[in-house]
Design an enzyme around this catalytic site. Structure first.
Site, PDB file in Angstrom:
ATOM      1  N   LYS A 123       0.804  -1.238   0.000  1.00 15.09           N
ATOM      2  CA  LYS A 123       0.000   0.000   0.000  1.00 15.09           C
ATOM      3  C   LYS A 123       0.833   1.283   0.000  1.00 15.09           C
ATOM      4  O   LYS A 123       0.387   2.306  -0.506  1.00 15.09           O
ATOM      5  CB  LYS A 123      -0.941   0.005   1.208  1.00 15.09           C
ATOM      6  N   GLU A 179      -5.427  13.486  -2.906  1.00 14.71           N
ATOM      7  CA  GLU A 179      -4.971  14.158  -1.683  1.00 14.71           C
ATOM      8  C   GLU A 179      -5.076  13.275  -0.429  1.00 14.71           C
ATOM      9  O   GLU A 179      -4.142  13.183   0.372  1.00 14.71           O
ATOM     10  CB  GLU A 179      -5.786  15.440  -1.492  1.00 14.71           C
TER      11      GLU A 179
END
Ligand code: ATR
Length: 261
Positions: free
Chosen positions: A64, A75
């Site tokens: 990840k 964002e």
């Protein structure tokens, strides 16, 4: 045919593969979802091939964070520093939104205790911050990892780190207990007694299968949200990003799968 998949290592047949394929069938979507195993040492060399050839991807442990530099993170994914969903070269984090949405109808009572400082914890802390929570207690076996999270989220939420050895007394003074560790995945229990949990109004256990912790919650009428519910809510966010979400059919696929059909 559209192709979706989950980047993982080591191989473990995912809940995503089972439920998404069932969903594609029920929704008449011409697509397939695969578990894709990449050896960590080959990740940087191979990842682009998958990003280019798949219509949408999920990313799980241990990739990840590693995947961020290969995509354009939105964002939120940047702030959490973890991407678990990819579409059109963009990197998203649907874990935080899944956690957030899974709690929308529940009353989250403070003080909140979060146990675990791995990848899942980062998304959970971000979700708690988005819910307006200002302070939480964090316990992790490895204190340095908790300290790292405290620093990352310092400007957003006040994290008080407590020692794993004091878990019992911190649970006693908490209302919400979130397990973001893998404890319970193989039937392990927290080294605690049933009476230690009875002051809680909510136990949130991110582990998918029925764990001893979830059993304690049920037997003592403590509201419990489990890892399957967490999975369901993040899965919905993936389908929305990939633009293939049909709510009723997905609920049907999820439920029929839960019933083991
Ligand atoms: P994830 O991405 O699912 O959060 P992870 O990054 O491997 O997975 O994190 C696993 C978490 O479970 C960590 O907080 C880990 O504690 P450490 O940071 O000390 O390794 C925690 N964990 C796993 N097994 C544990 C155990 N037996 N006792 C206590 N904590 C455990």
């Amino acid at each position: 045919m559209e192709k979706f998949g989950l980047l993982e290592y080591p191989y473990k047949e995912s809940l995503s593969k089972k439920v998404f394929n069932e969903y594609f069938k029920k929704a008449n979507i011409d697509a397939v979802y695969e578990d894709i195993v990449i050896v960590p040492d080959n990740f940087d060399g191979e990842i682009n091939k998958y990003i280019e050839s798949y219509d949408g991807l999920n990313v799980t442990v241990p990739f990840k964070e590693k995947v961020i530099k290969h995509v354009e993170p939105v964002e939120e994914a940047q702030e959490i520093n973890a991407v678990n969903c990819i579409f059109n070269n963009k990197g998203y984090n649907t874990d935080w939104k899944g956690f957030y949405n899974s709690l929308k109808t529940s009353v989250l009572q403070e003080p909140i205790l979060l146990v675990g400082a791995g990848g899942a914890s980062k998304s959970i802390i971000y979700a708690l911050y988005k819910m307006g929570i200002k302070k939480l207690f964090l316990v992790n076996r490895t204190v340095e990892k908790a300290e790292k999270l405290r620093k990352i989220f310092m400007s957003k939420i006040d994290i008080k780190i407590e020692s794993f050895d004091h878990l019992r007394s911190i649970i006693h003074s908490s209302k919400t207990f979130i397990n973001a560790t893998s404890i319970g995945m193989f039937g392990e229990s927290f080294n605690l007694e049933v009476k230690d949990f009875t002051n809680l109004s909510l136990i949130y256990d991110i582990v998918y299968n029925n764990t001893p912790l979830q059993k304690i919650a049920k037997e003592n009428n403590i509201k419990c949200i489990d890892g399957r519910t967490f999975w369901y809510h993040q899965a919905v966010e993936n389908l929305k990003i990939w633009d293939i979400y049909k709510p009723e059919t997905f609920d049907e696929a999820f439920k029929s799968f839960s019933r083991g059909e």
